[in-house]
Write a protein that holds these residues in place. Structure first.
Motif, PDB file in Angstrom:
ATOM      1  N   ARG A 198       8.968  19.087   6.797  1.00 15.43           N
ATOM      2  CA  ARG A 198       8.664  17.670   6.997  1.00 15.43           C
ATOM      3  C   ARG A 198       9.445  16.829   6.004  1.00 15.43           C
ATOM      4  NH1 ARG A 198       2.098  17.083   7.729  1.00 15.43           N
ATOM      5  NH2 ARG A 198       1.962  17.933   9.866  1.00 15.43           N
ATOM      6  N   LYS A 199       9.951  15.714   6.495  1.00 15.50           N
ATOM      7  CA  LYS A 199      10.648  14.763   5.635  1.00 15.50           C
ATOM      8  C   LYS A 199       9.906  13.439   5.695  1.00 15.50           C
ATOM      9  CE  LYS A 199      15.060  12.343   5.055  1.00 15.50           C
ATOM     10  NZ  LYS A 199      16.421  12.129   5.626  1.00 15.50           N
ATOM     11  N   GLU A 200       9.428  12.973   4.544  1.00 12.91           N
ATOM     12  CA  GLU A 200       8.728  11.688   4.493  1.00 12.91           C
ATOM     13  C   GLU A 200       9.742  10.557   4.614  1.00 12.91           C
ATOM     14  OE1 GLU A 200       6.371  11.665   0.957  1.00 12.91           O
ATOM     15  OE2 GLU A 200       5.068  13.285   1.668  1.00 12.91           O
ATOM     16  N   VAL A 201       9.436   9.581   5.470  1.00 14.31           N
ATOM     17  CA  VAL A 201      10.399   8.515   5.765  1.00 14.31           C
ATOM     18  C   VAL A 201       9.822   7.112   5.594  1.00 14.31           C
ATOM     19  CG1 VAL A 201      11.766   9.949   7.320  1.00 14.31           C
ATOM     20  CG2 VAL A 201       9.848   8.619   8.240  1.00 14.31           C
ATOM     21  N   ALA A 202       8.530   6.988   5.373  1.00  7.67           N
ATOM     22  CA  ALA A 202       7.942   5.648   5.219  1.00  7.67           C
ATOM     23  C   ALA A 202       6.668   5.726   4.399  1.00  7.67           C
ATOM     24  CB  ALA A 202       7.658   5.011   6.575  1.00  7.67           C
ATOM     25  N   LEU A 203       6.416   4.673   3.655  1.00  8.75           N
ATOM     26  CA  LEU A 203       5.254   4.578   2.773  1.00  8.75           C
ATOM     27  C   LEU A 203       4.574   3.234   2.961  1.00  8.75           C
ATOM     28  CD1 LEU A 203       3.583   5.348   0.123  1.00  8.75           C
ATOM     29  CD2 LEU A 203       5.392   4.135  -1.121  1.00  8.75           C
ATOM     30  N   PHE A 204       3.269   3.266   3.240  1.00  7.33           N
ATOM     31  CA  PHE A 204       2.422   2.080   3.183  1.00  7.33           C
ATOM     32  C   PHE A 204       1.592   2.224   1.915  1.00  7.33           C
ATOM     33  CE2 PHE A 204       3.438   2.582   7.609  1.00  7.33           C
ATOM     34  CZ  PHE A 204       3.506   1.306   8.128  1.00  7.33           C
ATOM     35  N   ALA A 205       1.750   1.320   0.953  1.00  7.07           N
ATOM     36  CA  ALA A 205       1.135   1.508  -0.360  1.00  7.07           C
ATOM     37  C   ALA A 205       0.308   0.291  -0.770  1.00  7.07           C
ATOM     38  CB  ALA A 205       2.206   1.781  -1.408  1.00  7.07           C
TER      39      ALA A 205
END
Length: 391
Positions: free
Chosen positions: A264-271
């Protein structure tokens, strides 16, 4: 990982059409049924997030984050942009629901009806993103930021703000992608403003609005406050690491893609801002990966988003902007992550701005959710996602 969702939430998610069609009979024959009607419910945060999640504490531990090194952010204050034509952007901002609180020949400050002195700052000059501005917890946090990030300073250390409403002090640094990040402290409070009245709403079983009629006045959707902004990065892992290690910015949701290797490659962050038990907006900053097919081939600001009162306010504001001839990007619709009702527009400099209403609130007990990135996961309802939104 968190425990699986409870049976009540599973029941909410289940489509009952097939089950009922096979199990319910009349004289031995299956009953013909149409599709199950749509349903909506306010589900407890961790139940709604589900099993693909971790606690905030465990995520911070896995990342090796030392909270003592954080510069503590209190809230998101305002956005800063440069526009070639200040008169033109001022007309747009008024139609968008802000008003000018102060102006000079080369600068404008725009406010909403919320607690902030201003929520948007515009400076005259070639089109340029000047960064978001966060209010920090203390003057010592300004000193800490100026010392730790002295090689990234854009200001001459801590500078006093002389011209802007409310005064205070500011430090501006750049993140690893080159985006400015403004930190402020010491603004004087603004006078409270009139809040819109809450509508009384009748449903099919409860009728509290008796002999009272709903009436509306056309006009802009008045802005309450700045809610969040988003950045598109060429090096998403580095940007995510920098923001989460240096500031009390923690994930609400992380989106990933599955690689051919199975990884898996993380591509977006809601922080959101970690304020302990205090409830805060689901996301204050959004980071995403620059894609090869993006219409803008370099890192850029994606959008900034401002809260409005309710759905009717938002719909009337949409109508107002459309009648004025501005270009809608996407909306009105409802997001999944954050739950906001959204409405995106291009301003006169082709920066994207959003109205939102009815957003989620979280705190340190809310789990960090994981989910696949995809267009279908952006909205519960609304128009199809346009290509230009995905730039």
């Amino acid at each position: 990982m968190a425990a699986p969702p409870t049976s009540s939430f599973k029941s909410f998610q289940t489509n009952l059409t097939e089950t009922k069609a096979h199990s319910t009979t009349t004289n031995g024959n299956p009953v013909s049924r149409g599709p199950s009607p749509n349903r909506g419910a306010s589900i407890q945060d961790n139940e709604a997030i589900g099993s693909e999640s971790v606690t905030q504490k465990s995520w911070l531990s896995e990342q090796g984050i030392d909270r003592s090194k954080w510069v503590m952010l209190r809230k998101l204050s305002h956005m800063r942009y440069q526009h070639e034509n200040l008169d033109e952007i001022t007309v747009f901002m008024r139609d968008f629901g802000m008003h000018v609180v102060k102006k000079t020949d080369t600068e404008r400050w725009y406010s909403g009806y919320g607690p902030d002195q201003y929520v948007y700052y515009a400076r005259e000059g070639p089109r340029k993103f000047l960064g978001g501005a966060f209010e920090v917890e203390s003057y010592e946090d300004l000193e800490k930021a100026a010392e730790i990030h002295k090689d990234r300073l854009q200001t001459k250390g801590i500078e006093e703000i002389h011209s802007a409403p409310g005064g205070g002090h500011i430090v501006t640094i750049t993140d690893p992608e080159g985006f400015p990040l403004n930190l402020i402290h010491g603004q004087t409070p603004t006078d409270p403003k009139q809040m819109p009245a809450k509508l009384i709403v009748n449903d099919e079983s409860t009728k509290p609005r008796q002999r009272q009629f709903q009436r509306f006045q056309p006009g802009p959707a008045a802005v309450h406050k700045l809610g969040h902004f988003g950045l598109v990065s060429a090096d998403f892992p580095a940007l995510q690491k920098w923001y989460t290690q240096n500031f009390n910015i923690v994930p609400s949701d992380l989106l990933y893609v599955n690689l051919p290797s199975g990884e898996r490659k993380e591509v977006a962050l809601f922080a959101h801002l970690d304020r302990g038990q205090d409830l805060v907006d689901h996301h204050t900053i959004f980071l995403s990966t620059l894609t090869p097919d993006s219409s803008i081939p370099e890192p850029h600001v994606h959008h900034c988003s401002f809260e409005v009162h309710d759905f009717d306010t938002q719909a009337l504001g949409h109508q107002w902007l459309a009648e004025k001839g501005y270009k809608n990007v996407w909306g009105v619709g409802r997001h999944i992550l954050g739950s906001q009702i959204f409405d995106y527009w291009w301003d006169t400099s082709k920066f994207m701005v959003e109205h939102y209403a009815d957003g989620d609130l979280v705190n340190e007990d809310t789990l960090v959710g994981y989910g696949p990135a995809g267009h279908e996961g952006l909205a519960v309802w609304g128009p199809d996602v346009p290509t230009e939104f995905l730039h």
